[in-house]
Design a protein around this motif. Structure first.
Motif, PDB file in Angstrom:
ATOM      1  N   ASP A  39      13.481 -19.125   9.282  1.00  0.00           N
ATOM      2  CA  ASP A  39      14.247 -18.598  10.552  1.00  0.00           C
ATOM      3  C   ASP A  39      14.408 -17.042  10.707  1.00  0.00           C
ATOM      4  OD1 ASP A  39      14.832 -21.433  10.518  1.00  0.00           O
ATOM      5  OD2 ASP A  39      16.628 -21.080   9.395  1.00  0.00           O
ATOM      6  N   PHE A  40      13.628 -16.391   9.717  1.00  0.00           N
ATOM      7  CA  PHE A  40      13.743 -14.893   9.776  1.00  0.00           C
ATOM      8  C   PHE A  40      12.840 -14.190  10.944  1.00  0.00           C
ATOM      9  CE2 PHE A  40      11.907 -10.694   8.226  1.00  0.00           C
ATOM     10  CZ  PHE A  40      13.198  -9.992   8.607  1.00  0.00           C
ATOM     11  N   GLN A  41      13.535 -13.452  11.577  1.00  0.00           N
ATOM     12  CA  GLN A  41      13.183 -12.668  12.862  1.00  0.00           C
ATOM     13  C   GLN A  41      13.536 -11.278  12.754  1.00  0.00           C
ATOM     14  OE1 GLN A  41      14.277 -14.775  16.629  1.00  0.00           O
ATOM     15  NE2 GLN A  41      12.597 -16.311  16.247  1.00  0.00           N
ATOM     16  N   ALA A  42      12.505 -10.473  12.356  1.00  0.00           N
ATOM     17  CA  ALA A  42      12.795  -9.143  12.141  1.00  0.00           C
ATOM     18  C   ALA A  42      13.301  -8.229  13.332  1.00  0.00           C
ATOM     19  CB  ALA A  42      11.628  -8.502  11.494  1.00  0.00           C
ATOM     20  N   LYS A  43      14.212  -7.753  13.392  1.00  0.00           N
ATOM     21  CA  LYS A  43      14.702  -6.762  14.594  1.00  0.00           C
ATOM     22  C   LYS A  43      14.434  -5.533  14.404  1.00  0.00           C
ATOM     23  CE  LYS A  43      19.290  -9.372  14.764  1.00  0.00           C
ATOM     24  NZ  LYS A  43      20.694  -9.289  14.838  1.00  0.00           N
ATOM     25  N   GLY A  44      13.892  -5.205  13.045  1.00  0.00           N
ATOM     26  CA  GLY A  44      13.044  -3.852  13.097  1.00  0.00           C
ATOM     27  C   GLY A  44      12.203  -3.936  11.819  1.00  0.00           C
ATOM     28  N   PHE A  45      11.176  -3.067  11.972  1.00  0.00           N
ATOM     29  CA  PHE A  45      10.273  -2.924  10.552  1.00  0.00           C
ATOM     30  C   PHE A  45       9.638  -1.821  10.533  1.00  0.00           C
ATOM     31  CE2 PHE A  45       7.903  -4.176  14.513  1.00  0.00           C
ATOM     32  CZ  PHE A  45       6.743  -3.522  14.331  1.00  0.00           C
ATOM     33  N   LEU A  46       9.135  -1.425   9.366  1.00  0.00           N
ATOM     34  CA  LEU A  46       8.602  -0.166   9.002  1.00  0.00           C
ATOM     35  C   LEU A  46       6.944  -0.336   9.060  1.00  0.00           C
ATOM     36  CD1 LEU A  46       8.387   2.823   7.838  1.00  0.00           C
ATOM     37  CD2 LEU A  46       8.416   1.553   5.511  1.00  0.00           C
ATOM     38  N   PHE A  47       6.254   0.133   9.893  1.00  0.00           N
ATOM     39  CA  PHE A  47       4.754  -0.093   9.949  1.00  0.00           C
ATOM     40  C   PHE A  47       4.005   0.864   8.963  1.00  0.00           C
ATOM     41  CE2 PHE A  47       0.677   1.812  11.937  1.00  0.00           C
ATOM     42  CZ  PHE A  47       0.007   0.636  11.789  1.00  0.00           C
ATOM     43  N   VAL A  48       3.249   0.153   8.206  1.00  0.00           N
ATOM     44  CA  VAL A  48       2.449   0.869   7.333  1.00  0.00           C
ATOM     45  C   VAL A  48       1.106   0.755   7.556  1.00  0.00           C
ATOM     46  CG1 VAL A  48       1.936   0.924   4.799  1.00  0.00           C
ATOM     47  CG2 VAL A  48       4.328   0.398   5.461  1.00  0.00           C
ATOM     48  N   PRO A  49       0.505   1.555   7.991  1.00  0.00           N
ATOM     49  CA  PRO A  49      -0.964   1.502   8.383  1.00  0.00           C
ATOM     50  C   PRO A  49      -2.024   1.461   6.948  1.00  0.00           C
ATOM     51  CG  PRO A  49      -0.393   4.142   8.521  1.00  0.00           C
ATOM     52  CD  PRO A  49       0.904   3.139   7.876  1.00  0.00           C
ATOM     53  N   ASN A  50      -3.088   0.801   7.517  1.00  0.00           N
ATOM     54  CA  ASN A  50      -4.179   0.453   6.646  1.00  0.00           C
ATOM     55  C   ASN A  50      -4.578   1.677   5.554  1.00  0.00           C
ATOM     56  OD1 ASN A  50      -4.316  -2.131   7.106  1.00  0.00           O
ATOM     57  ND2 ASN A  50      -5.802  -1.839   8.561  1.00  0.00           N
ATOM     58  N   SER A  51      -4.542   2.821   6.310  1.00  0.00           N
ATOM     59  CA  SER A  51      -4.652   3.952   5.232  1.00  0.00           C
ATOM     60  C   SER A  51      -3.825   4.439   4.193  1.00  0.00           C
ATOM     61  CB  SER A  51      -4.792   5.290   6.219  1.00  0.00           C
ATOM     62  OG  SER A  51      -3.650   5.502   6.699  1.00  0.00           O
ATOM     63  N   TYR A  52      -2.684   3.652   4.248  1.00  0.00           N
ATOM     64  CA  TYR A  52      -1.405   4.001   3.021  1.00  0.00           C
ATOM     65  C   TYR A  52      -1.582   2.892   1.922  1.00  0.00           C
ATOM     66  CZ  TYR A  52       0.953   7.656   5.428  1.00  0.00           C
ATOM     67  OH  TYR A  52       1.642   8.892   5.792  1.00  0.00           O
ATOM     68  N   TRP A  53      -2.460   1.938   2.081  1.00  0.00           N
ATOM     69  CA  TRP A  53      -2.804   0.848   0.888  1.00  0.00           C
ATOM     70  C   TRP A  53      -3.894   1.481   0.142  1.00  0.00           C
ATOM     71  CZ3 TRP A  53       0.407  -3.580   0.928  1.00  0.00           C
ATOM     72  CH2 TRP A  53       1.307  -3.672   1.880  1.00  0.00           C
ATOM     73  N   ASP A  54      -3.749   1.293  -1.224  1.00  0.00           N
ATOM     74  CA  ASP A  54      -4.667   1.992  -2.015  1.00  0.00           C
ATOM     75  C   ASP A  54      -6.019   1.038  -2.151  1.00  0.00           C
ATOM     76  OD1 ASP A  54      -3.823   0.173  -3.786  1.00  0.00           O
ATOM     77  OD2 ASP A  54      -2.688   1.273  -5.008  1.00  0.00           O
ATOM     78  N   SER A  55      -6.789   1.429  -3.227  1.00  0.00           N
ATOM     79  CA  SER A  55      -8.173   0.752  -3.280  1.00  0.00           C
ATOM     80  C   SER A  55      -7.710  -0.655  -3.813  1.00  0.00           C
ATOM     81  CB  SER A  55      -8.963   1.321  -4.345  1.00  0.00           C
ATOM     82  OG  SER A  55      -8.252   1.545  -5.572  1.00  0.00           O
TER      83      SER A  55
END
Length: 278
Positions: free
Chosen positions: A248-264
């Motif tokens: 039932d969860f529908q996010a009203k806002g979110f934090l966008f984390v681009p692929n470049s921020y994820w490590d190896s």
């Protein structure tokens, strides 16, 4: 007298003071009326009516929000939204019933108009376990997750502290992480949404119980790029919506984390700060 039905019921008579005429005594029935729930829902959205109901000149009822959604034109093409359906409003205002969660301990008797508001905040409402394949549905979700899911490294719950920062490692493959509050009751979901291009959307949901007075739980999320102190710190804040089921969860806002921020190893560190509503 022959020919009469001897099994037919006769009205009881009582002697009247001051005369010899006997009159029938009418016995009143205390049996309640029953109403089919499907018959008292909006024909447009199929949801229970609110406190304001409108109708077109052909008598088709609709809730206020649907009148606006349909640009004030009924499905029969007649205008709708100016004429209140007062008789139906009066009937629904007088209708009451026990809370749907009576079997779980709620003893409230709620009106038809107040039913949705009460049950949305009812502290006796059970919760669905968010883990895929788990069928748990009950009031002790916090304890259930501690016992049945905390030992699995892929499902390990994280304990967070109110008004303090907690850093959680999140992997791309994880749809969420469970955050257990140290009050032994409150829990949150750090939801890892894969619905954006070139990255992920992170959001926070509260799975209860609701704070005192139904206050909103405020939060702030922060993500730093590992091994790059010069990189921009990503952050987002807001109020965590309350849900009883992850679907039932529908996010009203979110934090966008681009692929470049994820490590190896396809992971990222997320700092969660619960700031208010306690």
């Amino acid at each position: 007298m022959q020919g009469q039905d001897s099994g037919a019921k006769r009205a009881r008579t009582v002697p009247q003071k001051g005369g010899n005429v006997n009159q029938p005594q009418v016995e009143e029935s205390s049996d309640p009326y029953t109403v089919e729930a499907e018959k008292i829902r909006c024909d447009i959205c199929f949801q229970p009516f609110g406190d304001q109901i409108f109708m077109c000149k052909n008598g088709h009822p609709a809730c206020a929000s649907c009148c606006l959604t349909m640009n004030r034109k009924c499905y029969c093409t007649e205008p709708i939204g100016d004429i209140r359906c007062r008789p139906l409003e009066t009937i629904l205002e007088a209708m009451t019933r026990p809370c749907s969660f009576k079997a779980h301990g709620c003893r409230e008797i709620v009106s038809y108009a107040g039913m949705q508001g009460h049950e949305a905040a009812c502290r006796f409402a059970p919760h669905h376990c968010p883990f895929d394949g788990c069928t748990y549905y009950g009031l002790r979700l916090y304890n259930h997750i501690q016992v049945d899911h905390a030992d699995d490294p892929d499902e390990a719950a994280v304990v967070v502290r109110c008004n303090q920062r907690s850093t959680i490692t999140l992997q791309k493959k994880m749809p969420f992480r469970v955050l257990l509050h140290r009050d032994q009751a409150s829990m949150f979901l750090l939801v890892n949404g894969g619905d954006v291009l070139a990255g992920r959307s992170l959001s926070l949901a509260s799975m209860g119980p609701r704070p005192t007075g139904n206050a909103e739980v405020k939060y702030k999320l922060e993500v730093k790029k590992r091994n790059d102190p010069e990189a921009l710190v990503l952050s987002s804040s807001g109020a965590a919506p309350f849900v009883r089921c992850l679907e039932d969860f529908q996010a009203k806002g979110f934090l966008f984390v681009p692929n470049s921020y994820w490590d190896s190893s396809d992971s990222v560190s997320v700092t969660v700060h619960l700031t208010g509503g306690w």
